[in-house]
Design a protein around this motif. Sequence first.
Motif: not given
Length: 407
Positions: A319-330, A308-310, A143-145, A297-301
Amino acid sequence: MEAQGRAQTGAEEKLWTPANVVTLVRICLVPVFVVAILSPWPQYLDFWPEAEQFKPWVAALVFVLIAATDALDGYLARSRGEVTNFGKFLDPLADKILVAAALLALIELGVLPSWPAIIILAREFIVSGLRMVAASHGEVIAASWYGKAKTVTQIIAIVLFIVKGDIDWTSATSVDVALYAVSWFVMVVALVLTVLSMLDYLAKSRHLLGFNGGKGSTEPRAAAQPASRSTAASQEPSDEELEARVAETARKVVEAAGAAHVTVGTAESLTGGMIAESITAVPGSSAVLAGGVVSYVNEVKHAVLGVDADALAREGAVTESTAREMAQGAVSLLGVDAAVSVTGIAGPGGAEEGKPVGTVWIGACRAGGDAAARCYHFEGDRARVRRQTTLAALETLVALVEKQSAR
């Protein structure tokens, strides 16, 4: 299996969690809202002469209370580590039932024409169909914003229409006219976001619908990516060959990044640092690798990489969004020019509906650019899935460095 939060595996087997109970109560309260808005209950309250006048406000209050519990069950699921498949099914269903009931009630009252409801409900049918098609291919459409904004504006618009009621233009006051204008303005915004969110889902699933050359792979929206490596569709290398390819590709990462004066980083979950380890095995890697984050674990992500915790609680970590946000965060945390991320299910357990063992999302992000992610499906035991993920991530990083150096 990649850890998706402390004690989450056991929690997923527990059905009647507080969060799920709240969601069920939300669904059961929808008929209460329908009675509040449609039934002639003020006629039976002789002690309250103004009941008819306040009827729309009572109905609006009930609607808001039901809608507000959406945040409550999400908070309970996240804070208690009790994200369940039953909850993932119920939560969006409750929202759709509430919105559909409100729209139909407003149409019956003559307050709202049918065409806005047709647009909103058609979007829900289309998106639900796309999700089912994606699930049949072992993929998840993130899902997106747009979707979140759509839901919020729809709720606000419905509340305004409930309060507005049917205006008698022969005796309408300036307040009535202003409320009418604001109601329709918010509804139009909600309808625009509804259509945009639907188009976003269609764009993300175009490859599943045959609009991507008939290929069944997920193409990223930014940054070049290597071809999908489904071991079911290609000749499987031996373990020794796989190790050799990992080492060779890691060498290419160091050479390409060094030649382009580009720094790189990693955000790893199921591989637990294997990508960074492969790069550091190459002499001269200290000049290009800034570091890596193992966010198992999700808490570290969420806390370290800003995922996004939600979304983690609602959709899980694979999920796609988790992978994208992990890369952005790195990229942001490590201050690098390019970063790659991995999140997936290595097995032997942990498979979910639409996410079999071997499902891996690999994200990529360039400094100053958009992040992208791609879904892979690997076969073999836990060790082979992790090693294949490492190889695919290194190949992604090579392509990413070349893309960054070409800027």
